[in-house]
Design a protein around this motif. Sequence first.
Motif, PDB file in Angstrom:
ATOM      1  N   UNK A 190      15.830  -2.779  -1.370  1.00  0.00           N
ATOM      2  CA  UNK A 190      16.688  -1.802  -0.956  1.00  0.00           C
ATOM      3  C   UNK A 190      16.228  -0.117  -0.938  1.00  0.00           C
ATOM      4  N   UNK A 191      15.818  -0.108  -2.154  1.00  0.00           N
ATOM      5  CA  UNK A 191      15.286   1.227  -2.307  1.00  0.00           C
ATOM      6  C   UNK A 191      13.944   1.712  -1.749  1.00  0.00           C
ATOM      7  N   UNK A 192      12.965   0.573  -1.471  1.00  0.00           N
ATOM      8  CA  UNK A 192      11.542   0.593  -0.790  1.00  0.00           C
ATOM      9  C   UNK A 192      12.063   0.813   0.757  1.00  0.00           C
ATOM     10  N   UNK A 193      12.769   0.050   1.396  1.00  0.00           N
ATOM     11  CA  UNK A 193      13.235   0.276   2.814  1.00  0.00           C
ATOM     12  C   UNK A 193      13.913   1.820   2.932  1.00  0.00           C
ATOM     13  N   UNK A 226      10.160  -5.688  11.734  1.00  0.00           N
ATOM     14  CA  UNK A 226      10.280  -5.395  12.980  1.00  0.00           C
ATOM     15  C   UNK A 226      11.545  -4.393  13.160  1.00  0.00           C
ATOM     16  N   UNK A 227      12.650  -4.843  12.398  1.00  0.00           N
ATOM     17  CA  UNK A 227      13.753  -4.044  12.554  1.00  0.00           C
ATOM     18  C   UNK A 227      13.526  -2.698  11.893  1.00  0.00           C
ATOM     19  N   UNK A 228      12.705  -2.631  11.011  1.00  0.00           N
ATOM     20  CA  UNK A 228      12.203  -1.160  10.488  1.00  0.00           C
ATOM     21  C   UNK A 228      11.530  -0.367  11.257  1.00  0.00           C
ATOM     22  N   UNK A 288       2.259  -0.754  11.407  1.00  0.00           N
ATOM     23  CA  UNK A 288       2.377  -2.058  11.979  1.00  0.00           C
ATOM     24  C   UNK A 288       3.120  -3.083  11.248  1.00  0.00           C
ATOM     25  N   UNK A 289       3.827  -4.243  11.492  1.00  0.00           N
ATOM     26  CA  UNK A 289       4.413  -5.334  10.651  1.00  0.00           C
ATOM     27  C   UNK A 289       3.686  -5.372   9.401  1.00  0.00           C
ATOM     28  N   UNK A 290       2.318  -5.640   9.471  1.00  0.00           N
ATOM     29  CA  UNK A 290       1.551  -5.876   8.424  1.00  0.00           C
ATOM     30  C   UNK A 290       1.503  -4.915   7.217  1.00  0.00           C
ATOM     31  N   UNK A 291       1.489  -3.458   7.876  1.00  0.00           N
ATOM     32  CA  UNK A 291       1.457  -2.399   7.069  1.00  0.00           C
ATOM     33  C   UNK A 291       2.888  -2.252   6.306  1.00  0.00           C
ATOM     34  N   UNK A 292       4.026  -2.497   6.956  1.00  0.00           N
ATOM     35  CA  UNK A 292       5.260  -2.373   6.441  1.00  0.00           C
ATOM     36  C   UNK A 292       5.501  -3.393   5.414  1.00  0.00           C
ATOM     37  N   UNK A 293       5.060  -4.579   5.523  1.00  0.00           N
ATOM     38  CA  UNK A 293       5.165  -5.627   4.650  1.00  0.00           C
ATOM     39  C   UNK A 293       4.598  -5.505   3.516  1.00  0.00           C
ATOM     40  N   UNK A 294       2.887  -4.845   3.526  1.00  0.00           N
ATOM     41  CA  UNK A 294       2.457  -4.529   2.113  1.00  0.00           C
ATOM     42  C   UNK A 294       3.024  -3.386   1.606  1.00  0.00           C
ATOM     43  N   UNK A 295       3.411  -2.309   2.443  1.00  0.00           N
ATOM     44  CA  UNK A 295       4.262  -1.190   1.419  1.00  0.00           C
ATOM     45  C   UNK A 295       5.398  -1.622   0.772  1.00  0.00           C
ATOM     46  N   UNK A 296       6.319  -2.403   1.360  1.00  0.00           N
ATOM     47  CA  UNK A 296       7.601  -2.886   0.954  1.00  0.00           C
ATOM     48  C   UNK A 296       7.233  -3.789  -0.467  1.00  0.00           C
ATOM     49  N   UNK A 297       6.409  -4.600  -0.302  1.00  0.00           N
ATOM     50  CA  UNK A 297       5.887  -5.760  -1.372  1.00  0.00           C
ATOM     51  C   UNK A 297       5.275  -4.865  -2.451  1.00  0.00           C
ATOM     52  N   UNK A 298       4.388  -3.962  -2.013  1.00  0.00           N
ATOM     53  CA  UNK A 298       3.852  -3.160  -3.387  1.00  0.00           C
ATOM     54  C   UNK A 298       4.890  -2.160  -4.075  1.00  0.00           C
ATOM     55  N   UNK A 321       9.333 -14.051  -0.001  1.00  0.00           N
ATOM     56  CA  UNK A 321       8.426 -12.975  -0.361  1.00  0.00           C
ATOM     57  C   UNK A 321       6.947 -13.477  -0.348  1.00  0.00           C
ATOM     58  N   UNK A 322       6.009 -12.662  -0.137  1.00  0.00           N
ATOM     59  CA  UNK A 322       4.742 -13.229  -0.093  1.00  0.00           C
ATOM     60  C   UNK A 322       4.159 -13.623  -1.564  1.00  0.00           C
ATOM     61  N   UNK A 323       3.067 -14.344  -1.562  1.00  0.00           N
ATOM     62  CA  UNK A 323       2.480 -14.918  -2.758  1.00  0.00           C
ATOM     63  C   UNK A 323       2.044 -13.880  -3.968  1.00  0.00           C
ATOM     64  N   UNK A 324       1.622 -12.660  -3.420  1.00  0.00           N
ATOM     65  CA  UNK A 324       1.463 -11.862  -4.435  1.00  0.00           C
ATOM     66  C   UNK A 324       2.537 -11.285  -5.417  1.00  0.00           C
ATOM     67  N   UNK A 325       3.970 -11.091  -4.842  1.00  0.00           N
ATOM     68  CA  UNK A 325       4.774 -10.672  -5.234  1.00  0.00           C
ATOM     69  C   UNK A 325       5.398 -11.756  -6.408  1.00  0.00           C
ATOM     70  N   UNK A 326       5.532 -13.097  -5.527  1.00  0.00           N
ATOM     71  CA  UNK A 326       6.225 -14.118  -6.279  1.00  0.00           C
ATOM     72  C   UNK A 326       5.414 -14.598  -7.488  1.00  0.00           C
TER      73      UNK A 326
END
Length: 245
Positions: A38-41, A70-72, A80-90, A126-131
């Motif tokens: 939530x904080x990251x979003x 996509x919602x963000x 991009x979708x990939x950039x958003x996912x990477x930012x949130x996950x990191x 969540x993606x593998x790096x986070x899990x």
Amino acid sequence: MLLPTAADAPEATNTAPTLKAVLWDMDGTLVDTEPYWIAAEIDLVTAHGGHWDEEKAMAMVGNALTTTAAILQDAGVQLSVREIIDHLSHSVIAGIRKALPWRPGARELLAELHGRGVRCALVTMSERNLASEVVKALDEEYFEFLITGDEVANGKPHPEPYLKAIERLRESDPSLTAADCAALEDSIPGVASAVASGVATIAIPHAVPLPEDSRHATWPTLAGMTYDDVTAALASHAASAGAAL
């Protein structure tokens, strides 16, 4: 459907299912990472001049990360979708490296199931790096494998993540079916995914309330819950499925 306990389990029969595997959701079920998401979003949308708040973030709990991204974008994030996912996950990874809050009773139940010979797998969006960061924090290798959001074509609420987990389990035990498995979930998309896969589903509401549904059990917490309680939920699910035939 309220919590079935060991005392409520149907009387054992020769056709009663055997609890062979438990499939665990991660965020909100095993660990309380939702505040980090939530904080990251909020930080990301705000940085791009948009408005995001906890209520909007809570509405996306349990979604596939591609859906969230996509919602963000619609909220004004010009990535991009990939950039958003990477930012949130990191951002979330940085948070859990500082402090990883386990959900009440989760580690204890996981340890007991493992000790009783029940196979456990992590099924997360969540993606593998986070899990992998979460799994590394466990004292033992409780999880046989991980099914992560970047490894499926269709995320929760689609049943693919759980169906893929069952397929992996069957590689070493062809006799195993969905009837031998239970899933632990805390979100609406996650519960829908597990129910659609055919496994006995136990909902443990956390960040968002979950509607009552006869197709799954509802537990207020994992604290104090045991192997016997999961077995009771599996038996109750089997009895309900049999009555529907």
